[in-house]
Design a protein around this motif. Sequence first.
Motif, short mmCIF file in Angstrom:
data_model
loop_
_atom_site.label_atom_id
_atom_site.label_comp_id
_atom_site.label_asym_id
_atom_site.label_seq_id
_atom_site.Cartn_x
_atom_site.Cartn_y
_atom_site.Cartn_z
N ILE A 211 35.41 37.13 42.23
CA ILE A 211 35.41 36.02 41.27
C ILE A 211 35.97 36.49 39.93
N LEU A 212 35.53 37.66 39.48
CA LEU A 212 35.98 38.17 38.18
C LEU A 212 37.49 38.37 38.15
N THR A 213 38.05 38.86 39.25
CA THR A 213 39.50 39.06 39.31
C THR A 213 40.21 37.72 39.29
N ALA A 214 39.70 36.76 40.03
CA ALA A 214 40.32 35.42 40.04
C ALA A 214 40.25 34.77 38.66
N LEU A 215 39.22 35.11 37.90
CA LEU A 215 39.03 34.50 36.57
C LEU A 215 39.99 35.04 35.51
N LEU A 216 40.61 36.18 35.75
CA LEU A 216 41.44 36.80 34.71
C LEU A 216 42.44 35.83 34.13
N TRP A 217 43.16 35.13 35.01
CA TRP A 217 44.29 34.32 34.55
C TRP A 217 43.86 33.00 33.92
N PRO A 218 42.91 32.25 34.49
CA PRO A 218 42.47 31.05 33.78
C PRO A 218 41.83 31.36 32.43
N LEU A 219 41.10 32.47 32.34
CA LEU A 219 40.50 32.83 31.05
C LEU A 219 41.57 33.16 30.02
N GLU A 221 44.61 31.97 30.04
CA GLU A 221 45.34 30.73 29.76
C GLU A 221 44.59 29.84 28.76
N ILE A 222 43.26 29.87 28.81
CA ILE A 222 42.51 29.03 27.86
C ILE A 222 42.16 29.80 26.59
N GLY A 223 42.59 31.07 26.52
CA GLY A 223 42.40 31.84 25.30
C GLY A 223 41.05 32.49 25.14
N ASP A 224 40.25 32.55 26.20
CA ASP A 224 38.94 33.19 26.10
C ASP A 224 39.09 34.67 26.41
N VAL A 225 39.62 35.41 25.43
CA VAL A 225 39.98 36.81 25.68
C VAL A 225 38.75 37.70 25.82
N GLU A 226 37.65 37.32 25.18
CA GLU A 226 36.44 38.15 25.29
C GLU A 226 35.92 38.14 26.72
N LYS A 227 35.86 36.96 27.33
CA LYS A 227 35.41 36.89 28.73
C LYS A 227 36.44 37.53 29.67
N ALA A 228 37.71 37.38 29.34
CA ALA A 228 38.75 38.01 30.17
C ALA A 228 38.59 39.52 30.15
N ALA A 229 38.32 40.09 28.98
CA ALA A 229 38.10 41.53 28.87
C ALA A 229 36.89 41.95 29.69
N HIS A 230 35.82 41.17 29.60
CA HIS A 230 34.61 41.48 30.37
C HIS A 230 34.89 41.39 31.87
N ALA A 231 35.64 40.37 32.28
CA ALA A 231 35.96 40.20 33.70
C ALA A 231 36.75 41.40 34.21
N HIS A 232 37.75 41.82 33.45
CA HIS A 232 38.55 42.96 33.89
C HIS A 232 37.71 44.23 33.95
N THR A 233 36.99 44.52 32.89
CA THR A 233 36.24 45.77 32.81
C THR A 233 35.19 45.86 33.92
N THR A 234 34.47 44.76 34.13
CA THR A 234 33.41 44.76 35.14
C THR A 234 33.99 44.85 36.55
N ALA A 235 35.01 44.05 36.82
CA ALA A 235 35.59 44.05 38.17
C ALA A 235 36.24 45.38 38.49
N TYR A 236 37.01 45.92 37.55
CA TYR A 236 37.73 47.16 37.88
C TYR A 236 36.77 48.31 38.11
N ARG A 237 35.66 48.35 37.38
CA ARG A 237 34.70 49.43 37.62
C ARG A 237 34.15 49.36 39.04
N LEU A 238 34.03 48.17 39.59
CA LEU A 238 33.49 47.99 40.94
C LEU A 238 34.51 48.34 42.03
N ILE A 239 35.81 48.31 41.70
CA ILE A 239 36.83 48.52 42.73
C ILE A 239 37.64 49.80 42.53
N LYS A 240 37.39 50.54 41.46
CA LYS A 240 38.30 51.63 41.10
C LYS A 240 38.37 52.72 42.17
N ASP A 241 37.34 52.87 42.98
CA ASP A 241 37.36 53.89 44.03
C ASP A 241 37.75 53.33 45.40
#
Length: 900
Positions: A211-219, A221-241
Amino acid sequence: MADFTAEDAERAFLDAYNMPTGMPKHEALERVARMSDALGHLPLGVSCRIAMIDSAYYLSRYDLMLAPFAWARAAEEKDPEAFNEYEVHSLNWSHKWIATGLRRDPRFSLEQLRAVIGQLADRYAKLGFSVQPVHGARAEYAYHVGDMTGLAEHLGRYLATERGPMADCEACVIEEQVWMLARLGRHQEAAAHGWEGLSGHSGCATQPQGILTALLWPLLEIGDVEKAAHAHTTAYRLIKDDEITSYVHEHIRFCALTGNLSRGEDILRRSLHKVKATQLPADEMSFAECASVLLQRLPADTVFEVPAVGTRTAAELLDRLSKRAVQLAKQFDERNGTPVWVERVTRALEQADYPAVELAVPSAPVAAPAEEPPITGDPVEIAESMLALYEQGDFVKARRMLDSLPADMDPLLPPDLAAHAAIRRMTTGLVPFDGEAFDRLLAALPADLALRYQARLAMGLEGGREIAERCLAEATSDYTRTVAALTLAELLDNDHAHDEAGEMLALASSLDVPELRGRVLVEAAEHRARQQDLEGAYADVLDAMSGDLRPNARFEGYRLKLRLETVLRKVPEAIATAREYVSAFPLPESSEARWYQVAAIQELDQEGACLGDLREAVAISRVHLTPGHTAHFCFALSGGYVQTDRFVEAAEVLEESLRLLQEGQEDLRLQVVFRLGQVCRKLGELPAAERYLREATELLPPEETGRRAFLLDALASVQGGLGKHDEATASWRAGAALWQQEGNLSEAIGSLVELASNLPDEEVTETRAAVDEAEALLPLLDDEQEVTRRRAEIAAIRAWVHGQVGEFALAMKQYREAEALVVSLGDEGWRVFVVLKSAHVLLNADDAEGAEAEARRAASLLPDDHQVSNVLSMLSEALRRQNKPSGTDPLVRELTARLD
């Protein structure tokens, strides 16, 4: 005739099934499948094919599903009884995957794909399953071929249809719907739908990162960069390995388009095996496209080591991957009879950047006044201006002059000016301080000026007081006498000779050197502060700051004012002063003020309220301070993330702090690894948590028994979570012993209670021993409320032990005692928990009617909704045990409504 038996094949299947995900496992399952076919062992053949389908799914190799799926379908028609319940469910479930695999591989025709979706619809309709997955498959098909009208139509049905037993988990369904809404440009709706879907815990291995990865682009697009940053940081930590997931492609592209090129490059380097790895064509196209978006923005000569390819520059890799992305897009378009995929890849490669997104660890300076360019002109005139400005107290302009005088220009200067410039480079930190060189440079100066420098530096030298006294005695100018007197005042205060210090300040004031009046006023306020007259010092510094101070005096005034406000706990004033302090001076001078700002924020425990300030401090320090400063600021920033429950960001910034730590920062390293261990524990990253907490125990000095006990309790909790019960027991017992040594008996009891609460169910004897030890310490406690709290904990554990060995009456007696103690503490939530434990004992004692009564009593005591689900579960189970309907029970309905 086969040279192996059915037992051999079954054993080989178990060995293969338990292998970790990867091609070796898949190939092992294929070998066992051939063994089962040779033996005519149909049930084992079914188990092998179902396992192969699962294996292919986790490899993201849908092409490898087709043969086992077809075999299983044929076997189902031949002998349905060969499938157990799980295998029937798995075959029905995997039918969805086949449609996905065919769509994402251009080697299969659209006719085949449509046929599989039709078969999926027929199968689910025949078996009475919800057709929601069918609508999802048709929506994906429509998007794939560029039919946006069809996508909107089938998405509408997908959103409107209830989930069923063959639907993906609720979180995965939401993820798919977010992608579809975003593709239709319905970004606000996609963001709201996805963010709401993050509220629960799905238990799914691909969530919440999906869900967090899917949210990157709509967030974005609507300019919610704080949530976009959170989505990226949280999701990538879960998939980095995870070396297989295609989610990582989107995170490479996200970094490329949001100004995080360094992080994007790091992620790409971890993913370079995908350049040659066998992937589903759609995944290969996705990786090639996203990597190309990043590579376009990197320096062309950036070097990459690509597995199975060799050394390649960014330009070479871009050429390879961008061509491959377009090539694959053309293959899909040829299969589909549309131009949409080439158009999509082309648009992606031409996409403009989004506004920059700041991630957990700031990597670039924030917007700040630019440093003034070096001064040009006659070096002698520049050196003379520098000297005059420093003497006038304008260290900001003087530093600009100094920066315009590189050391290789010193031979062009008169010896005295060259000496001034060289000394100032030392005192400002532009070059390391060299005592011998300093003494040689002083010899080139007039005696009074040499004494002036010596007086200033006396604070940091051994025998500084004697040096300052000599400077005062030998000085020939009031300026130098004042400098020496101010230094002596501070040194005397440090030696608690406050009266003598006051005399030095009186002397400095009487000399009344105009350039030093402000310094004298600030030092007078500091003098009062050193005598613990903090309010008087604060009044003095406020008075001094209200006047027209020269820059050096104003800088010191801000420092003292901030320190006093911090010590006096004037929180709003201190935060405001710190912000004014760092904005009152240009860079690089303001970077030093950041140190005092960060220290104040930490001491006032305001990290969470000052995240913006701390982020700016980290960014500025990367350019204008040392890596050690940045490591310290990162640690402070992590405290802000912890205080605001942003634990993923906290882990990221702590790892950066650890990377930047310098030799000599051992105490900071201890703080970093301890906090990182705690944060990893919170994130469920238990192996990492144990590693960091172990390092902390090694770094902590043995004499710090209280901190060591606290650390051992945390380590024990992690070890217990990892199933290392012997090590956890040893850590908790060591912690309890240290707490007793420290004289903190309540914490010692707490360590033993935690030990007893976390021992395995079968360790009844060890549990009783820990409880007995804890109870023996109770008489030594003075705080009656604390005694009551600990007695309640002990009674509850004793009740649990009695229940474990079938002593149900004694268990109920202990739970009643625990409840009475909890009631006296006024903790209603804890009381509900204890009553539910009583109900559980009654269930184990086959007294379902009594358990029902306890569950209803627990419901009547609920202070909030936190334990509603636990009460509902207990009540439902008690009713089920009595063969009573739960769906019509009014309380069950009420609790269910509260859950919704």
